[in-house]
Structures are given as C-alpha cells and as structure tokens.
Design a protein around this motif. Structure first.
Motif, PDB file in Angstrom:
ATOM      1  N   UNK A  72       0.831  -1.208   0.000  1.00 45.30           N
ATOM      2  CA  UNK A  72       0.000   0.000   0.000  1.00 45.30           C
ATOM      3  C   UNK A  72       0.867   1.259   0.000  1.00 45.30           C
ATOM      4  N   UNK A  73       1.884   1.274   0.857  1.00 44.37           N
ATOM      5  CA  UNK A  73       2.763   2.443   0.939  1.00 44.37           C
ATOM      6  C   UNK A  73       3.550   2.642  -0.356  1.00 44.37           C
ATOM      7  N   UNK A  74       4.031   1.543  -0.946  1.00 37.24           N
ATOM      8  CA  UNK A  74       4.845   1.645  -2.157  1.00 37.24           C
ATOM      9  C   UNK A  74       4.031   2.136  -3.349  1.00 37.24           C
ATOM     10  N   UNK A  75       2.799   1.626  -3.488  1.00 34.78           N
ATOM     11  CA  UNK A  75       1.970   2.043  -4.617  1.00 34.78           C
ATOM     12  C   UNK A  75       1.565   3.506  -4.467  1.00 34.78           C
ATOM     13  N   UNK A  76       1.467   4.006  -3.262  1.00 34.16           N
ATOM     14  CA  UNK A  76       1.135   5.414  -3.055  1.00 34.16           C
ATOM     15  C   UNK A  76       2.328   6.331  -3.347  1.00 34.16           C
ATOM     16  N   UNK A  77       3.554   5.893  -3.003  1.00 30.49           N
ATOM     17  CA  UNK A  77       4.719   6.774  -3.076  1.00 30.49           C
ATOM     18  C   UNK A  77       5.534   6.616  -4.361  1.00 30.49           C
ATOM     19  N   UNK A  78       5.854   5.389  -4.749  1.00 28.53           N
ATOM     20  CA  UNK A  78       6.816   5.193  -5.838  1.00 28.53           C
ATOM     21  C   UNK A  78       6.381   5.800  -7.171  1.00 28.53           C
TER      22      UNK A  78
END
Length: 242
Positions: free
Chosen positions: A195-201
């Motif tokens: 979830x965090x990676x798809x939001x930030x990367x």
C-alpha cells in the motif's frame, strides 16, 4: 394292501402340513386395529422417515427445524451465505457500512484527506530539518532533495505504522484506520508495504501531484468500498474507528 385313498379327505390333525395358513381375522384378513396397507404404517419415533438417525448415522426425510441433512439450515441456504456487495443490511457491503459483518463504517473522505495531509506535513517537516544543514531550500537542488527525502521517509513511515496497527499519526487524529478487506484485521506486513509503495513510488517516478490526483479520484468513484489504487493493490479498505 393299503386301503388309504389319497384322493379322499385328509384325516384331522394328520397328513400334509399346511403352510401360510392363518386363522381368519376380523377386519379383512389383517390383525384387528392394523391398517390394511402394509406401507401406511407410521414409522416409530426417531426412525426412518421421521427425521431420525439412519443405519449409517445420516438422516431420513426432513430434519427437525427445517434444517437440511448437513445442518446447514433450510435447503439451498448455508450459514456462510452472504449477500453480494452493495446488497444486504447496513454494515455489510454498503456505502454506509463496513465490507464484512461487524466491521465499522467506511472512513469518510474529509477524514481520509486530512489524515494524509497531517502525515505528509509531519514527514516533510522532518525531511526539511534533516536537509537544512546540507542544502538551502531556496535552491532547486535543495527543494528537490527535500522532496525525495520526504518520499523515502514517508514510504518507511507508512509501511511501518500500517503494519503495526493500521494507523498512522494522521489516521489516529482523524479516527480512521486501514483494514484488510477480507476480514477487517490489521494489514499484513506485505499488504502494508504494498500500500505504501503504490502510493509513493509512482509519485517519485512521475509527476507526484498528477499521480496522487488520479489515485484519489479512483477511490471517489470506486463502489462499494471507496478503494484508491493503493488500496486495490494491497486489498485493504479504510474504515472509521468511532
């Protein structure tokens, strides 16, 4: 020579035995009080045909209370049957209720947006404090470095906090949390980091504002769970804690 005539009458009590002969009964040849139809005899209580146990532990006929032969409830219905999403009582698969029974209502958009802003400002403030000794924010390199550092910090911050209890500091303040869509539990470690990676990367690789706008609008139009793209990827949902 014998004088016995085989065609003559049998002597009383002697001669050939009689098979299948029974004395006549009153009421049409059956025992008194018994029905004439041999298949009309009601089964004994608990026996075959009365919903009782059979010879192999099964049941015959209809089980008591309208249950099926496997204790599932009325035939064609299972205790695990659930209404499809968007149908059924509030609290399950409806815009005003959680995705699974017992889960709190879905988090509202104002609370979710403010929670994101709180988290971003907190992380950005830390990034600025860390980069100030090495670069000036008035320079392009300094502002870009601050943004990149903030994105890295936010990735770690979001993944760790969501994997712990489903809440960041901003979500705690706005009384929302991230939950697994399938059961409402705290996100698994893989779900939290996904979830965090798809939001930030994607924001780092492309235009941050454009990506976050697309990601957020996707959730606005998503039915019935209001999942953004990062929620879809992680199979999570945002619910209220009040």
């Amino acid at each position: 020579m014998s004088t016995n005539d085989p065609s003559g009458p049998e002597p009383e009590g002697g001669g050939k035995p009689s098979f299948g002969k029974q004395p006549p009964q009153q009421g049409g040849g059956t025992p008194e009080g018994a029905p004439s139809d041999p298949y009309g005899t009601p089964p004994p209580p608990g026996g075959p045909g009365a919903g009782g146990p059979g010879a192999y532990g099964g049941t015959y006929g209809g089980a008591p209370g309208g249950q099926g032969p496997y204790g599932q409830g009325p035939y064609g219905q299972s205790p695990y049957d659930r209404p499809p999403p968007g149908q059924g009582p509030a609290g399950y698969g409806t815009p005003g209720g959680g995705p699974v029974p017992g889960m709190p209502p879905l988090g509202t958009w104002p609370n979710r947006i403010v929670a994101r802003l709180i988290d971003y400002l907190l992380v950005q403030a830390v990034a600025v404090l860390l980069i100030l000794p090495f670069a000036s924010l008035t320079d392009r390199s300094g502002s870009a470095g601050s943004f990149w550092l903030a994105c890295g910090l936010y990735l770690v911050y979001d993944g760790v906090m969501l994997g712990r209890d489903g809440q960041t500091l901003g979500k705690k303040a706005m009384k929302v949390r991230v939950a697994m869509l399938v059961d409402g539990n705290t996100p698994t470690q893989s779900a939290a980091w996904t979830r965090a990676a798809v939001f930030i990367l994607p924001a780092v690789l492309c235009c941050a504002v454009l990506w976050w706008l697309i990601d957020g609008l996707f959730g606005v139009f998503d039915k019935p769970y209001r999942q953004c793209i990062h929620d879809k990827a992680a199979k999570t949902v945002v619910v209220s804690t009040t």
